[in-house]
Write a protein that holds these residues in place. Structure first.
Motif, short mmCIF file in Angstrom:
data_model
loop_
_atom_site.label_atom_id
_atom_site.label_comp_id
_atom_site.label_asym_id
_atom_site.label_seq_id
_atom_site.Cartn_x
_atom_site.Cartn_y
_atom_site.Cartn_z
N VAL A 170 4.66 -0.12 -12.12
CA VAL A 170 4.14 -1.59 -11.91
C VAL A 170 5.60 -2.44 -11.24
O VAL A 170 6.69 -2.39 -11.76
CB VAL A 170 3.89 -1.99 -13.40
N VAL A 171 5.09 -3.31 -10.62
CA VAL A 171 6.31 -3.82 -10.39
C VAL A 171 5.78 -5.87 -10.96
O VAL A 171 4.62 -6.13 -9.47
CB VAL A 171 6.84 -3.96 -8.79
N THR A 172 6.94 -6.19 -11.52
CA THR A 172 6.43 -7.50 -11.34
C THR A 172 6.97 -8.37 -11.96
O THR A 172 8.54 -8.13 -12.27
CB THR A 172 4.97 -7.34 -12.69
N ASP A 173 7.40 -9.60 -12.81
CA ASP A 173 8.23 -10.19 -13.05
C ASP A 173 7.74 -10.39 -14.51
O ASP A 173 6.82 -9.72 -15.65
CB ASP A 173 7.93 -11.64 -12.65
N PRO A 174 9.07 -10.39 -15.39
CA PRO A 174 9.35 -10.59 -16.88
C PRO A 174 8.53 -11.25 -17.47
O PRO A 174 8.16 -12.66 -16.67
CB PRO A 174 10.72 -10.34 -16.80
N GLY A 175 7.96 -10.84 -18.42
CA GLY A 175 6.97 -11.47 -19.05
C GLY A 175 5.26 -11.80 -18.89
O GLY A 175 4.64 -12.26 -19.45
N SER A 176 4.74 -11.70 -17.21
CA SER A 176 3.98 -11.34 -17.18
C SER A 176 3.16 -10.88 -17.31
O SER A 176 2.74 -9.41 -18.48
CB SER A 176 3.75 -10.91 -15.45
N PRO A 177 1.78 -11.18 -17.56
CA PRO A 177 0.17 -10.49 -18.05
C PRO A 177 0.49 -8.55 -17.48
O PRO A 177 -0.13 -7.87 -18.45
CB PRO A 177 -1.01 -10.33 -17.20
N LEU A 178 0.77 -8.66 -16.74
CA LEU A 178 0.90 -7.09 -16.19
C LEU A 178 2.14 -6.42 -16.67
O LEU A 178 2.30 -5.37 -16.65
CB LEU A 178 1.05 -7.10 -14.60
N ALA A 179 3.40 -7.17 -16.64
CA ALA A 179 4.60 -6.49 -17.82
C ALA A 179 3.63 -6.24 -18.95
O ALA A 179 3.97 -5.01 -19.40
CB ALA A 179 5.57 -7.00 -17.54
N GLU A 180 3.16 -6.79 -19.60
CA GLU A 180 2.52 -6.51 -21.27
C GLU A 180 1.53 -6.01 -20.75
O GLU A 180 1.66 -4.55 -21.83
CB GLU A 180 2.04 -7.65 -21.29
N LEU A 181 0.60 -5.61 -20.17
CA LEU A 181 0.14 -4.83 -19.44
C LEU A 181 0.49 -3.14 -19.19
O LEU A 181 0.04 -2.07 -20.14
CB LEU A 181 -1.48 -5.08 -18.36
N GLY A 182 0.52 -3.58 -18.74
CA GLY A 182 2.15 -1.89 -18.36
C GLY A 182 2.71 -0.63 -19.94
O GLY A 182 2.72 0.07 -19.54
N ARG A 183 3.56 -1.92 -20.35
CA ARG A 183 3.59 -1.33 -21.65
C ARG A 183 2.58 -0.79 -22.12
O ARG A 183 2.99 0.27 -22.77
CB ARG A 183 4.70 -2.67 -22.48
N ASN A 184 1.69 -1.53 -22.46
CA ASN A 184 1.02 -0.95 -23.30
C ASN A 184 0.11 -0.06 -23.16
O ASN A 184 -0.32 0.44 -23.65
CB ASN A 184 -0.30 -2.71 -23.63
#
Length: 540
Positions: A170-184
């Motif tokens: 994943v490449v995204t901005d901090p705090g984005s929905p994709l960042a959270e999804l990637g961690r989850n």
């Protein structure tokens, strides 16, 4: 410092003497270059100050992106050790255009998915999934096309017995929905980009460097090139290439040349006009003004040497016949040069080069259509049918007679010094011949003619179409797909999404009072052949 290191730009003496020289003098006196380098957010006026204050970190990416070099190389070696060496990038606009240019220039293999065409996505899925890593790249973290690609690939990986999480980066901005999804979801790696860089200025952030580096491009060299150029681009003197380029654009615009025709003239860089197209159009095309970039195949293409009074021909590489401006230097330097020049042109045009106020309108219209399936399924009646071509037109566009007659009538709707935008919602690979329409139409209509693959252009010139000079006419080409792809856990297929995007954008353009003609191909190959024949019947 040598031009090949700094990305020098040359501007014709005629243009400088007429208008650009006084602008350059004023820019130097106001210390604009050094203030941009120092990230002064006040340069574009009080209305733009807030946005500019969180969008200027691109000026120092040649330093701040250095840690990515080792991180990307380590991940690449790790993946290759597992037999994974096929890189697919799911991203739109600023998340796809720069890595595509970087890898094409270096000959590094990268499969770019910036489409909703089911056939093109199916081709990417048909590759060797055992060797594939998917880079999911989205600044907002909610880009509908990219999210659809991710869902489709997760399903494909899982059905192939592959741990999908281990194959997604994943490449995204901090705090984005994709960042959270990637961690989850436990995705392989989540790269967080600098949030104070807008998408179209993000070539040297994680958005450009991660997919390009994983594909094998030398991203350290890009940063070195940008670093060398930065020393010159931040200087307040009349030889600063960014001041010269930005002032030349603004001077030409003041004389009625609001279009910028971009062609490679032997720079050694592949596809640069497509990247510059988004940067210029989305940055300047607003408040009824701006610069419309017209990317053409070469300096011998119609509309370049014969650009006319409403356009300025710009060669990327050595100066060529017909070019009023030529820029030189390696890719990393060119990225930074054009970013500086675009920000400078924004100041001279008195607009905010960091927002994109009209992009959301087409997205909202597409979402509304997806929420109303009846509007997409059998809700349309063509105004005319000619073989494999169905004709749909906005109010006032004549659809009587042959297809050639319809096109002649449509082209006549363009105002003096207007432009024609061809928008092909098709497969960029299998339907590549559609791009041949651009030079034919430019030659036969005498209009500056752009060509964009939908929905790719919506993240690029789409802003200019609604916010820039309102003198365009819009030819959409859509087509039936042989097969469609479901988007897991979403109430639509890729084909329906693609159709909604075309209709939604056409609706918004019509609301802006612009003529729209849509040709729908019930058989893509036969329909394209028909359209080409009809275009050839239009006398130049």
């Amino acid at each position: 410092m040598a031009g090949e290191e700094t990305g020098n730009v040359t501007v014709s003496d005629e243009l400088l003497a007429a208008k650009a020289a006084p602008l350059i003098d004023k820019l130097v006196a106001d210390q604009i270059a050094s203030k941009i380098a120092a990230q002064d957010a006040t340069l574009w006026g009080p209305d733009a100050e807030h946005e500019a204050s969180i969008r200027l970190s691109w000026t120092t990416l040649y330093k701040s992106s250095r840690p990515l070099i080792g991180e990307v190389e380590a991940l690449r070696e790790e993946l290759r050790g597992e037999g994974v060496d096929r890189v697919v990038l799911a991203g739109m606009g600023g998340s796809s255009l720069a890595p595509e240019v970087i890898t094409a220039t270096e000959g590094a293999p990268l499969i770019v998915l910036d489409t909703t065409d089911p056939g093109q996505v199916a081709d990417a899925l048909a590759g060797d999934l055992e060797r594939t890593v998917l880079v999911v790249s989205s600044k907002s973290g909610g880009t509908v096309e990219t999210d659809s690609h991710r869902r489709i690939f997760v399903k494909a990986f899982t059905e192939a017995g592959i741990d999908a999480a281990r194959r997604i980066v994943v490449v995204t901005d901090p705090g984005s929905p994709l960042a959270e999804l990637g961690r989850n979801e436990g995705y392989r790696t989540v790269f967080l980009a600098d949030p104070q860089v807008g998408g179209r200025y993000s070539a040297l952030t994680a958005f450009g460097l991660v997919p390009a580096g994983l594909a094998g491009a030398d991203v350290a060299r890009l940063l070195d090139q940008a670093a060398a150029a930065a020393q010159v681009l931040g200087e307040d003197n009349a030889d600063n290439p960014a001041l010269r380029l930005g002032a030349a654009w603004a001077a030409a615009h003041a004389e009625g040349a609001e279009k910028v025709v971009l062609a490679d003239s032997g720079s050694g860089i592949t596809g640069f006009p497509d990247w510059a197209e988004q940067l210029i159009a989305e940055s300047t095309g607003k408040r009824g003004t701006g610069l419309l970039p017209v990317a053409v195949a070469g300096t011998d293409a119609p509309g370049f040497a014969d650009a006319g009074s409403d356009a300025t021909a710009v060669a990327i590489g050595p100066a060529s016949a017909g070019a009023k401006i030529a820029t030189g230097g390696p890719l990393g330097a060119q990225f930074l040069l054009w970013e500086y020049a675009t920000a400078i042109a924004g100041r001279l045009l008195e607009i905010n080069p960091f927002d994109q106020p009209d992009v959301e309108a087409a997205k909202a219209a597409a979402r509304a259509l997806l929420d109303n399936p009846a509007a997409l399924e059998g809700g349309e009646t063509p105004s005319a049918v000619d073989g494999a071509v169905q004709v749909f037109a906005s109010e006032g566009v004549t659809t009587e007679g042959s297809l050639a007659d319809v096109l002649r009538s449509f082209f006549a709707r363009a105002p003096e010094h207007g432009y024609l935008a061809v928008q092909a919602y098709l497969d960029r690979l299998d339907d590549a011949s559609a791009a041949l329409l651009r030079p034919e139409l430019a030659k036969r209509t005498g209009l500056q003619t752009t060509f964009g693959w939908g929905p790719r252009f919506l993240h690029s010139t789409g802003q200019y179409h609604k916010g820039g000079h309102q003198n365009g006419i819009f030819l959409q080409i859509t087509g039936d797909a042989e097969t469609d792809l479901d988007v897991p856990d979403r109430p639509y297929t890729l084909g329906k999404l693609q159709h909604a995007q075309a209709l939604g954008d056409g609706q918004v353009l019509t609301e802006h009072g612009r003529p729209v003609l849509r040709l729908h191909l019930t058989d893509r190959a036969a329909g394209l052949a028909q359209v080409v024949r009809a275009v050839q019947e239009v006398a130049p």
